[in-house]
Write an enzyme that holds these catalytic residues in place. Structure first.
Site, PDB file in Angstrom:
ATOM      1  CD  GLU A 157      -2.636   1.217   2.623  1.00  0.00           C
ATOM      2  OE1 GLU A 157      -3.051   0.102   3.013  1.00  0.00           O
ATOM      3  OE2 GLU A 157      -2.911   2.286   3.201  1.00  0.00           O
ATOM      4  CD  GLU A 162      -3.758   7.417   5.254  1.00  0.00           C
ATOM      5  OE1 GLU A 162      -4.823   6.935   5.685  1.00  0.00           O
ATOM      6  OE2 GLU A 162      -2.632   6.993   5.562  1.00  0.00           O
TER       7      GLU A 162
END
Length: 279
Positions: A157, A162
């Site tokens: 990932e 974020e």
């Protein structure tokens, strides 16, 4: 529950503690939608979001559901619902709304390119403006194409961006692998302070090669992970396969809701001016 869904439920989850150190603020003189094309790369894919309506179905699919996504998130991700994902005024709008829907108190959208297009290496960038307020959790991220068979985190990932609303202006770039992930508290990442994330557009990007991944905000590199430092086994470096891209806006969750959810701020939106991939 099938293995792929289980893997997606576990993916894109940041630790409840020991967040990466925060770097000095990134300063942008004047945000602009015009950026410099990487001199040694060719634009191979993009969405400029010029056609109003639902997102382009040849480029984007939807993840759908309200199961908490392995992280106690509060939203129901809908499909082909313009209230939650639409293109208007040349921008993609992913909007989280406070409304009762399929047993959940919030709705939102999670778009992805899986089954449409995937990439191995390259510069992947999104020019975006983020939501504001406690409980918002937008992300621009990638998962390995073998997630159905390998599962998460073995598939790998890459979290290009974020942001959690209770910590406004702190942007995180992170990778997760089988050896390095938040469940083991060994994930590799860094945070950087970015001014005016909710009022200005900023360019969030990675430059991914065979031996490293560099993380950028507004063309300023703030973090690097290297194969030579992490190891070359697939458990350590699963980044030698195609990855697909995801864009989403979650509500609450173990990280996004760590300091509660402000019920007075909704709707909130992440706006994306463009997404571009260079190789």
């Amino acid at each position: 529950m099938n293995a792929y869904l289980l893997a997606l439920l576990l993916a894109c989850k940041s630790p409840d503690a020991a967040l990466p150190a925060v770097q000095p603020p990134v300063t942008v003189a004047q945000p602009t939608s015009v950026t410099t094309t990487p001199t040694t790369r060719k634009l191979i894919w993009s969405d400029e979001f010029n056609e109003p309506g639902l997102p382009d179905s040849t480029r984007w699919g939807y993840e759908v559901g309200g199961n908490g996504w392995g992280n106690n998130e509060l939203q129901y991700y809908t499909t082909r619902r313009p209230e939650n994902a639409r293109v208007e005024n040349g921008r993609l709008i992913i909007e989280a709304r406070k409304e009762a829907y399929e047993g959940k108190a919030y709705t939102s959208a999670r778009l992805l390119t899986r089954g449409k297009v995937e990439w191995k290496h390259g510069r992947i960038e999104a020019f975006a403006k983020l939501p504001t307020g406690r409980g918002t959790w937008p992300a621009v991220w990638m998962l390995g194409s073998d997630i159905k068979t390998a599962g998460w985190p073995r598939c790998g990932e890459i979290d290009i961006m974020e942001h959690v609303g209770y910590d406004e202006g702190v942007v995180h770039g992170t990778i997760h692998t089988e050896a390095y992930n938040h469940n083991k508290k060994t994930q590799k990442g860094m945070a950087v302070t970015v001014r005016n994330v909710a009022t200005d557009f900023h360019l969030y990007a990675i430059d991914w090669t065979t031996d490293r991944i560099d993380f950028y905000v507004d063309d300023q590199k703030y973090y690097t992970v290297q194969k030579s430092a992490l190891g070359s086994d697939v458990e350590q470096w699963p980044f030698e396969q195609p990855f697909f891209l995801l864009l989403n806006l979650a509500v609450g969750g173990n990280w996004g809701g760590q300091k509660g959810v402000d019920e007075t701020i909704w709707p909130q939106r992440m706006e994306v001016d463009y997404v571009r991939v260079y190789q």
